[in-house]
Scaffold this active site. Sequence first.
Site, PDB file in Angstrom:
ATOM      1  N   ASP A   1       0.876  -1.169   0.000  1.00 27.67           N
ATOM      2  CA  ASP A   1       0.000   0.000   0.000  1.00 27.67           C
ATOM      3  C   ASP A   1       0.918   1.226   0.000  1.00 27.67           C
ATOM      4  O   ASP A   1       2.122   1.114   0.256  1.00 27.67           O
ATOM      5  CB  ASP A   1      -0.893  -0.047   1.251  1.00 27.67           C
ATOM      6  CG  ASP A   1      -1.728   1.202   1.422  1.00 27.67           C
ATOM      7  OD1 ASP A   1      -2.414   1.598   0.462  1.00 27.67           O
ATOM      8  OD2 ASP A   1      -1.675   1.803   2.506  1.00 27.67           O
TER       9      ASP A   1
ATOM     10  N   ASP B   1      -0.168   5.201   0.951  1.00 26.73           N
ATOM     11  CA  ASP B   1      -0.424   6.161   2.034  1.00 26.73           C
ATOM     12  C   ASP B   1      -0.616   5.434   3.359  1.00 26.73           C
ATOM     13  O   ASP B   1      -1.439   4.520   3.461  1.00 26.73           O
ATOM     14  CB  ASP B   1      -1.679   6.986   1.734  1.00 26.73           C
ATOM     15  CG  ASP B   1      -1.537   7.837   0.487  1.00 26.73           C
ATOM     16  OD1 ASP B   1      -0.405   8.250   0.188  1.00 26.73           O
ATOM     17  OD2 ASP B   1      -2.542   8.082  -0.189  1.00 26.73           O
TER      18      ASP B   1
ATOM     19  N   ASP C   1      -1.360  -0.907   6.014  1.00 30.12           N
ATOM     20  CA  ASP C   1      -1.468  -0.331   7.353  1.00 30.12           C
ATOM     21  C   ASP C   1      -2.886  -0.272   7.896  1.00 30.12           C
ATOM     22  O   ASP C   1      -3.073   0.083   9.066  1.00 30.12           O
ATOM     23  CB  ASP C   1      -0.926   1.105   7.329  1.00 30.12           C
ATOM     24  CG  ASP C   1      -1.858   2.050   6.563  1.00 30.12           C
ATOM     25  OD1 ASP C   1      -2.471   2.932   7.182  1.00 30.12           O
ATOM     26  OD2 ASP C   1      -1.993   1.880   5.337  1.00 30.12           O
TER      27      ASP C   1
END
Length: 222
Positions: free
Chosen positions: A6, A8, A165
């Site tokens: 991922d 951001d 995240d």
Amino acid sequence: MNIVFDLDGTLIDSAPDIQAVSEIILGQLGKEALTIEETRSFVGEGAKVLVSRMMAARGIEETPESHARIYGDFVAQYEYAVEKAVFYPGVVDALAVLKAAGHRMGLCTNKPELPARAVIRHMGLEPTFDAVVAAGMIDSRKPEPDMLLKAVEDMGGGATLYVGDSEIDAETARRADIPFALYTEGYRKSPIAAMPHDWSFDHFDRLQGIVIEAVARQTAAE
């Protein structure tokens, strides 16, 4: 092994850039900018959802027309909002080590393609990735598994580890049936124990060890 990341909240903290864009857009509407805490809590499901959350947070009535107008203005600014993004600690070294070890690297992000490619270019990440799948490139977005599976396909298939995240990332990995390593210092809202994951880590100096374990697990399963 394929390692798909991922963007951001995983590799970079882009919330300051997004907050700066919100200040411009909301300022034009006579509203206060998002706080950094609000910004981080709104990230993860793509720019259209972020704009909806931004409008709701500032009491702006959302209609198809108002959302389309504000979203268009937001994305126009967002493409160039790269100056405040920073890497999380240890990311640059970890990516270099994994690349040197021969792993194929991919990116799977709900950030729209143009802003995603702009920040990748700004951060010097273009040579790192063998595949990039961003929002708008296919008719799907995380947590549906299609973007992640497309990244794996573009990398030639094979054993894969997904690194993210957020709750969205955890669910994406689950639906794709791909092992998941959770970076705990990003934008997640839930307790770590509440999120499905195979590994968790709080600093990127631990990622190489996780990859070694993932390779060993895959080898044992074959």
